[in-house]
Scaffold this motif. Structure first.
Motif: not given
Length: 225
Positions: A22-30, A50-53, A105-114, A116-121
């Motif tokens: 879901g988008p909320v958890a993905m945004r919290r992680l990012v 990631v597991d803790e978040v 549902a995927w399109h709702e998380v897709a932008t945040t997934f992108d 996440f993958v693009g984060l320098s860390i």
């Protein structure tokens, strides 16, 4: 230019788990990862964060696996990250058997997934993991066993003495296989090994400090918490 992506069953399973996160958890992680120091980490260390978040959600590991897959496509095909992610989304929409609700549902998380993958860390950690695993032999675990061997009398009715030595057992991965080797060590061998290990730790600390403080390049000692 969009990268042509062929999604395997394992890829779809990873993406389905991310979708269900879901988008909320993905945004919290990012947002959490953006607050951390940008430095390369082993993926198991990043997985702990990631597991803790995500409160122990199995999707955390799937996220990291998906990131490894994405950067594999980037490296092998010579495409940019943006082109690979675009190709992934197109392939998922055109060739998966997901329902309309699942695609929504995927399109709702897709932008945040992108994001996440693009984060320098994330990028640095994936690269560091790949570089570490490129070594021919990767140590998995080790154990030092103290070995006491009795010396029996000629009539074998009593113990007249004994010798004490050590067995260093190494379990390592090589060429995709797990192997084990055992070495017999004398006391002076153990002392020498301890000296070399302590010297190695000091050298790693000096090298990390020189990179991080001197030329301002983030550095991480492999395995360091």
């Amino acid at each position: 230019m969009t990268c042509p992506i062929s999604l395997e069953e394992e890829d779809l399973e990873q993406l389905a788990c991310i979708r269900d996160l879901g988008p909320v958890a993905m945004r919290r992680l990012v947002l959490h990862l953006q607050e951390l120091p940008v430095e390369p980490r082993r993926l198991d260390a990043l997985d702990t964060i990631v597991d803790e978040v995500l409160n122990g959600s199995p999707c955390g590991l799937q996220l990291l696996k998906a990131a490894v897959t994405v950067y594999g496509w980037v490296r092998q095909g010579g495409y940019s990250l943006a082109h690979v992610l675009s190709g992934l989304h197109i392939s998922l929409t055109d060739s998966s058997d997901w329902s309309a609700d699942e695609l929504h549902a995927w399109h709702e998380v897709a932008t945040t997934f992108d994001e996440f993958v693009g984060l320098s860390i994330v990028r640095l950690s994936v690269a560091a993991e790949e570089m570490f695993l490129e070594n021919d032999n990767v140590l998995l675990r080790s154990r030092l066993i103290t070995d006491i061997r009795p010396i029996f009398s000629e009539s074998v009715d009593q113990i007249e003495g004994c010798i004490v030595s050590h067995q260093l057992r190494l379990v390592f991965r090589t060429s995709g296989d797990t192997k084990e080797m055992t070495f017999t060590l004398e006391s002076n061998d153990v002392d020498s090994l301890i000296t070399q290990l302590e010297r190695g730790e000091k050298k790693a600390a000096v090298a990390k400090n020189a990179m991080s403080s001197g030329i301002k390049i983030p550095a991480q000692i492999v395995g360091e918490e």
